[in-house]
Scaffold this active site. Structure first.
Site, PDB file in Angstrom:
ATOM      1  N   GLY A 179      -0.921   7.881   6.440  1.00  0.00           N
ATOM      2  CA  GLY A 179      -1.495   6.647   6.972  1.00  0.00           C
ATOM      3  C   GLY A 179      -2.896   6.464   6.444  1.00  0.00           C
ATOM      4  O   GLY A 179      -3.190   6.865   5.316  1.00  0.00           O
TER       5      GLY A 179
ATOM      6  N   CYS B 113      -5.830   3.290   3.293  1.00  0.00           N
ATOM      7  CA  CYS B 113      -5.468   3.021   1.901  1.00  0.00           C
ATOM      8  C   CYS B 113      -3.967   3.158   1.597  1.00  0.00           C
ATOM      9  O   CYS B 113      -3.364   2.215   1.080  1.00  0.00           O
ATOM     10  CB  CYS B 113      -6.250   3.947   0.973  1.00  0.00           C
ATOM     11  SG  CYS B 113      -8.012   3.586   0.987  1.00  0.00           S
TER      12      CYS B 113
ATOM     13  N   ASN C 285      -2.524   6.506  -5.621  1.00  0.00           N
ATOM     14  CA  ASN C 285      -2.281   6.537  -4.170  1.00  0.00           C
ATOM     15  C   ASN C 285      -0.786   6.540  -3.860  1.00  0.00           C
ATOM     16  O   ASN C 285      -0.329   7.253  -2.962  1.00  0.00           O
ATOM     17  CB  ASN C 285      -2.955   5.328  -3.499  1.00  0.00           C
ATOM     18  CG  ASN C 285      -4.397   5.638  -3.113  1.00  0.00           C
ATOM     19  OD1 ASN C 285      -4.879   6.734  -3.357  1.00  0.00           O
ATOM     20  ND2 ASN C 285      -5.077   4.679  -2.533  1.00  0.00           N
TER      21      ASN C 285
ATOM     22  N   LYS D 171      -5.456   3.259 -10.023  1.00  0.00           N
ATOM     23  CA  LYS D 171      -5.775   3.462  -8.605  1.00  0.00           C
ATOM     24  C   LYS D 171      -4.517   3.348  -7.734  1.00  0.00           C
ATOM     25  O   LYS D 171      -4.219   4.225  -6.915  1.00  0.00           O
ATOM     26  CB  LYS D 171      -6.833   2.437  -8.177  1.00  0.00           C
ATOM     27  CG  LYS D 171      -7.142   2.436  -6.694  1.00  0.00           C
ATOM     28  CD  LYS D 171      -7.756   3.743  -6.225  1.00  0.00           C
ATOM     29  CE  LYS D 171      -7.787   3.806  -4.697  1.00  0.00           C
ATOM     30  NZ  LYS D 171      -8.249   5.075  -4.185  1.00  0.00           N
TER      31      LYS D 171
ATOM     32  N   GLU E 217     -11.812  10.112   2.508  1.00  0.00           N
ATOM     33  CA  GLU E 217     -12.639  10.135   3.708  1.00  0.00           C
ATOM     34  C   GLU E 217     -12.672  11.563   4.237  1.00  0.00           C
ATOM     35  O   GLU E 217     -11.681  12.283   4.184  1.00  0.00           O
ATOM     36  CB  GLU E 217     -12.081   9.173   4.761  1.00  0.00           C
ATOM     37  CG  GLU E 217     -12.381   7.729   4.399  1.00  0.00           C
ATOM     38  CD  GLU E 217     -11.838   6.738   5.415  1.00  0.00           C
ATOM     39  OE1 GLU E 217     -11.636   7.104   6.579  1.00  0.00           O
ATOM     40  OE2 GLU E 217     -11.614   5.581   5.021  1.00  0.00           O
TER      41      GLU E 217
HETATM   42  N1  NAD Z   1     -11.832   4.104   2.703  1.00  0.00           N
HETATM   43  C1  NAD Z   1     -11.390   4.787   1.682  1.00  0.00           C
HETATM   44  O1  NAD Z   1     -11.067   5.969   1.781  1.00  0.00           O
HETATM   45  C2  NAD Z   1     -11.265   4.127   0.327  1.00  0.00           C
HETATM   46  C3  NAD Z   1     -11.131   4.930  -0.815  1.00  0.00           C
HETATM   47  C4  NAD Z   1     -11.025   4.318  -2.056  1.00  0.00           C
HETATM   48  C5  NAD Z   1     -11.022   2.921  -2.139  1.00  0.00           C
HETATM   49  N2  NAD Z   1     -11.117   2.165  -1.007  1.00  0.00           N
HETATM   50  C6  NAD Z   1     -11.141   0.709  -1.140  1.00  0.00           C
HETATM   51  O2  NAD Z   1     -12.495   0.270  -1.041  1.00  0.00           O
HETATM   52  C7  NAD Z   1     -12.554  -0.999  -0.380  1.00  0.00           C
HETATM   53  C8  NAD Z   1     -13.462  -0.914   0.839  1.00  0.00           C
HETATM   54  O3  NAD Z   1     -12.907  -0.001   1.754  1.00  0.00           O
HETATM   55  P1  NAD Z   1     -13.727   0.594   2.986  1.00  0.00           P
HETATM   56  O4  NAD Z   1     -12.871   1.612   3.616  1.00  0.00           O
HETATM   57  O5  NAD Z   1     -15.102   0.973   2.541  1.00  0.00           O
HETATM   58  O6  NAD Z   1     -13.820  -0.727   3.921  1.00  0.00           O
HETATM   59  P2  NAD Z   1     -14.674  -0.903   5.258  1.00  0.00           P
HETATM   60  O7  NAD Z   1     -13.900  -1.850   6.092  1.00  0.00           O
HETATM   61  O8  NAD Z   1     -15.078   0.418   5.800  1.00  0.00           O
HETATM   62  O9  NAD Z   1     -16.018  -1.623   4.757  1.00  0.00           O
HETATM   63  C9  NAD Z   1     -16.079  -2.890   4.206  1.00  0.00           C
HETATM   64  C10 NAD Z   1     -17.429  -3.519   4.544  1.00  0.00           C
HETATM   65  O10 NAD Z   1     -17.548  -4.735   3.800  1.00  0.00           O
HETATM   66  C11 NAD Z   1     -18.235  -5.680   4.631  1.00  0.00           C
HETATM   67  N3  NAD Z   1     -18.038  -7.015   4.076  1.00  0.00           N
HETATM   68  C12 NAD Z   1     -16.940  -7.815   4.141  1.00  0.00           C
HETATM   69  N4  NAD Z   1     -17.165  -8.967   3.464  1.00  0.00           N
HETATM   70  C13 NAD Z   1     -18.423  -8.902   2.965  1.00  0.00           C
HETATM   71  C14 NAD Z   1     -19.234  -9.774   2.180  1.00  0.00           C
HETATM   72  N5  NAD Z   1     -18.786 -10.969   1.750  1.00  0.00           N
HETATM   73  N6  NAD Z   1     -20.484  -9.383   1.864  1.00  0.00           N
HETATM   74  C15 NAD Z   1     -20.954  -8.197   2.278  1.00  0.00           C
HETATM   75  N7  NAD Z   1     -20.227  -7.315   3.019  1.00  0.00           N
HETATM   76  C16 NAD Z   1     -18.983  -7.667   3.352  1.00  0.00           C
HETATM   77  C17 NAD Z   1     -17.633  -5.426   6.008  1.00  0.00           C
HETATM   78  O11 NAD Z   1     -18.453  -5.969   7.033  1.00  0.00           O
HETATM   79  C18 NAD Z   1     -17.570  -3.891   6.034  1.00  0.00           C
HETATM   80  O12 NAD Z   1     -18.749  -3.321   6.547  1.00  0.00           O
HETATM   81  C19 NAD Z   1     -11.109  -1.381  -0.072  1.00  0.00           C
HETATM   82  O13 NAD Z   1     -10.610  -2.151  -1.123  1.00  0.00           O
HETATM   83  C20 NAD Z   1     -10.410  -0.035  -0.038  1.00  0.00           C
HETATM   84  O14 NAD Z   1      -9.045  -0.145  -0.356  1.00  0.00           O
HETATM   85  C21 NAD Z   1     -11.257   2.744   0.226  1.00  0.00           C
END
Ligand code: NAD
Length: 432
Positions: free
Chosen positions: A254, A257, A205, A201, A152
């Site tokens: 923190g 992830c 992390n 992955k 991020e």
């Molecule tokens: N944020 C990061 O830096 C990052 C980096 C790598 C991997 N990840 C992984 O990616 C995944 C998503 O993380 P994020 O930070 O983007 O989450 P987030 O909470 O920002 O976004 C998730 C979105 O999914 C939507 N959602 C939930 N259920 C749904 C459904 N059934 N249909 C459609 N939309 C739905 C939610 O409303 C939300 O807008 C997690 O597994 C996280 O561990 C995150």
């Protein structure tokens, strides 16, 4: 060749993935269950702070290659690829909660065209590819793992210039089809089986969390023996086997992830019969770091912070994001509040009125309009996020509005010598 892609989940990962794939020429529909979020996106507004994302989204929308929809069925039924980018939060027992993944797969399963590839981009434990296969209930579609490593704050850059692309697939032709989506992205490609991709992955992390905890533990030693951690990490980092990245002491790790992924890996190992004591220690050192930084502020004000006003600069878990999830800053603020402190905080990405998400985690914290306002009458200033703008402020003015010129520099970003010249009582991390 352009492909039709549905991205399920418009969060940090989903929006970045959708915007970047559309910039590579694909036809992308991003879907979400959050009606407000979809409406906002359809009005051309971006619900998260992420450098370059607004431009890319606008280009995709104007070019007719990117749209947003509530619910995934229609888009998924017309796509060659469906990317799952939904949350995988920490469950009650520490393992990853797969209910969002399963719900999304249940919803789209009956509507997919044969040969569709469903791609797991959410971070999911070993074996989740099978879970998705079962939830889809289809033997004529493929499930592939393609974990995401973006950071991020630089998500768009990281997606388009990744250190590597990892694809885990049982079927080689499905792996090749997923790899072809990244045509135009120059990066090493690792094609492996789904469990290995899923573990890459988590292990990545957990390793980064280990590096930060190690540095924070060495910082504690530095304080005890009178060494300077900034110089120690400089000397360590020039060793190419160690490197400078992720070698900075701070308030602890923190974000959305590291905490949940470290706990999930401990649980994955435990379920497989291995006690990951090393990683337990890494998590323990991190909890101690929150305590240690809170204790520095308490010590600076004379041993009791009860009823005292504390100025906090930085609430997000890192700079250049608006993400407050599992922020070390909030962990430290919670510890100070538990001991009776009142908190006045400033963060460049947090302003009034608070979004519902921010309001739920910032309860009981006064949000100031600027960094100086946060300091008015405060007994101590605590810097907890490494926003660049904190480095270049007028510290004579900061000293004049604080009740006492005292600062805990939780990120070692301030100029210690210049602050001491201005009369500040300064405490950094791993340097006295
Ligand atoms: N944020 C990061 O830096 C990052 C980096 C790598 C991997 N990840 C992984 O990616 C995944 C998503 O993380 P994020 O930070 O983007 O989450 P987030 O909470 O920002 O976004 C998730 C979105 O999914 C939507 N959602 C939930 N259920 C749904 C459904 N059934 N249909 C459609 N939309 C739905 C939610 O409303 C939300 O807008 C997690 O597994 C996280 O561990 C995150």
């Amino acid at each position: 060749m352009a492909s039709r892609i549905t991205i399920v989940g418009c969060g940090y990962v989903g929006l970045t993935t959708g915007a970047c794939f559309s910039s590579l020429g694909h036809e992308v529909t991003c879907t979400d269950v959050d009606a407000d979020r979809v409406e906002l996106l359809n009005r051309g507004e971006v619900p998260i702070l992420e450098a370059g994302l607004d431009n890319l989204l606008r280009e995709g929308i104007n070019g007719g290659r990117l749209k947003f929809e509530l619910g995934s069925i229609e888009a998924a039924s017309q796509s060659e690829f469906v990317y799952l980018c939904v949350p995988t939060p920490q469950g009650l027992d520490g393992s990853a909660d797969l209910s969002y993944i399963e719900a999304a797969a249940n919803e789209i399963g009956p509507h997919l065209q044969p040969e569709t590839i469903v791609v797991n981009k959410s971070t999911v434990p070993v074996g989740s590819t099978r879970v998705v296969e079962q939830a889809l209930g289809r033997s004529d579609v493929y499930v592939v793992s393609n974990p995401e490593f973006l950071r991020e704050g630089s998500a768009v850059h990281d997606f388009l210039h990744p250190d590597r692309i990892v694809i885990g697939a049982d079927d080689q032709s499905a792996a090749v089809r997923v790899a072809s989506l990244y045509l135009g992205v120059a990066a090493p490609l690792i094609v492996t089986d789904p469990p290995s991709a899923e573990l890459i992955k988590y292990a990545s992390n957990a390793f980064l969390a280990t590096k930060v905890s190690f540095v924070n533990a060495v910082a504690a030693v530095c304080e005890a023996v009178g060494a300077d951690m900034n110089d120690v990490v400089l000397g360590m980092g020039y060793d190419k086997r160690i490197g400078h990245e992720f070698l900075r002491p701070g308030p602890g790790w923190g974000g959305s992830c590291f905490p949940k992924d470290s706990r999930a890996l401990i649980r994955i190992a435990e379920d497989a019969g291995y006690d990951f004591d090393l990683l337990e220690g890494v998590v323990g050192v991190n909890e101690e770091q929150f305590d240690r930084v809170a204790a520095k502020a308490i010590e600076l004000v004379g041993g009791s912070i009860d009823g005292k006003l504390v100025a906090v600069w930085g609430l997000t878990f890192k700079a250049r994001t608006d993400d407050l999830r599992d922020s070390p800053s909030l962990e430290i603020v919670r510890r100070l509040k538990e001991r009776g402190a009142r908190i006045s905080a400033f963060d460049p990405s947090v302003s009034m009125p608070l979004s519902p998400r921010a309001a739920s985690v910032l309860e009981g914290i006064d949000i100031a309009v600027d960094p100086y306002a946060a300091c008015i009458d405060a007994e101590v200033l605590v810097v907890l996020t490494e926003w660049d703008e904190f480095k270049w402020l007028d510290f004579d003015k900061v000293a004049s509005v604080l009740a006492q010129p005292r600062v805990v520099d939780g990120r070692n970003i301030l100029d210690r010598e210049s602050l001491r010249l201005r009369g500040f009582d300064y405490r950094g991390i791993g340097r006295t």
